[in-house]
Scaffold this active site. Structure first.
Site, PDB file in Angstrom:
ATOM      1  N   TYR A 142      -4.336 -41.334   3.019  1.00  0.00           N
ATOM      2  CA  TYR A 142      -5.436 -41.986   3.749  1.00  0.00           C
ATOM      3  C   TYR A 142      -6.055 -43.130   2.940  1.00  0.00           C
ATOM      4  O   TYR A 142      -6.860 -43.892   3.467  1.00  0.00           O
ATOM      5  CB  TYR A 142      -6.565 -40.994   4.084  1.00  0.00           C
TER       6      TYR A 142
ATOM      7  N   HIS B 271       1.592 -32.531   3.087  1.00  0.00           N
ATOM      8  CA  HIS B 271       1.156 -33.254   4.289  1.00  0.00           C
ATOM      9  C   HIS B 271       2.169 -33.170   5.436  1.00  0.00           C
ATOM     10  O   HIS B 271       1.807 -32.965   6.587  1.00  0.00           O
ATOM     11  CB  HIS B 271       0.875 -34.712   3.925  1.00  0.00           C
TER      12      HIS B 271
END
Ligand code: A2P
Length: 269
Positions: free
Chosen positions: A42, A100
């Protein structure tokens, strides 16, 4: 913070970056969120971490989770990722670290999982888990290491309720978390069936959706940069839905866009 006392709703931070991430997380903490979700990919771990550090609260009272990206797959690389994320956030340790995406084309998620178990055993992170893992991938982790993740964070909303996966999680005491719980980019918010339920109860569509997650025992991670909506999302899970509402929502299964497929999804980096 122990997993048993994990809040019912967490604060998602994608795609907030820089000052917007700092402001949103500071505001969310102020409003009462105590679970913050970020990820190395991110590009906001720095500002999210700073907001957490600057907030006047004992570190043990906030649950912080981040995620390991594709290029840190591997046993040693997983340890490096935990160290990198912690340093970027300026925190001594993270409460939860998640793989992830399985990125099966690289064939390294088993080694990565072993690396996260090593990190946990060395006390670098309290809990370890995954995101976007299928039942098949979860079973492989168990076969190779004898350990299952404590969390699997997946795309889960009324269009994609993931009943089979949730049942597997329930049997194995894995906490189900939902990313983009309102549909990617909030796509579910204009769904007429949800609008009807919302207006009948005098609440917003978002509240109906997040209440639905809670009714399934799923922890949603809504993201909003707006204080009013942050507050609404945090409180949403306190209310209940009626059986007839749940039936109406169940009829949405399979509608909406196709969810990302972890068996073919290749992370950018
Ligand atoms: P905003 O930040 O302006 O509140 P995603 O989960 O894919 O990140 O998308 C979340 C989207 O849903 C964002 O556009 C966010 O916009 C919006 N959103 C979040 N909470 C609410 C809410 N309670 N009501 C309406 N829109 C919301």
């Amino acid at each position: 913070m122990e997993l048993g006392s994990i809040p019912a709703v967490g604060f998602g931070t994608w795609p907030l970056v820089g000052d917007a991430a700092y402001e949103a997380v500071s505001q969310a903490l102020d409003i009462g969120y105590r679970y913050i979700d970020t990820a190395m990919i991110y590009d906001n771990e720095g500002c999210v971490g700073k907001a957490i550090r600057d907030f006047d609260i004992e570190r043990q009272d906030i649950f912080v989770a981040s995620k390991l990206p594709r290029r840190f797959h591997g046993r040693q690389a997983a340890l490096d990722a935990v160290a990198e994320s912690s340093a970027r956030m300026g925190l001594d340790h993270l409460d939860l670290y998640l793989i992830h995406w399985p990125n099966p084309d690289q064939g390294l998620y088993l080694e990565t999982w072993q690396g996260l178990l090593d990190a946990r055993d060395r006390g670098l992170v309290t809990h370890v888990g995954v995101c976007n893992f299928t039942v098949e991938y979860l079973e492989l982790l168990y076969q190779h290491t004898g350990e299952l993740p404590v969390v699997n964070q997946v795309e889960l909303n009324p269009y994609h309720p993931r009943a089979e996966l949730r049942e597997f999680h329930r049997e194995h005491r894995i906490l189900t978390q939902a990313w983009s719980p309102l549909g990617r980019g909030g796509e579910l918010l204009s769904e007429p069936a949800l609008r009807e339920i919302a207006s009948r109860h005098g609440v917003s569509e978002a509240e109906v959706i997040l209440r639905w997650h809670a009714s399934l025992g799923v922890m949603p991670l809504p993201r909003s940069g707006n204080a009013h909506r942050q507050r609404q999302n945090l409180r949403a899970v306190d209310g209940e839905l009626e059986a007839a509402d749940l039936e109406k929502i169940a009829a949405l299964t399979g509608k909406g866009g196709t969810p990302l497929d972890p068996r073919t999804f290749v992370q950018r980096w």
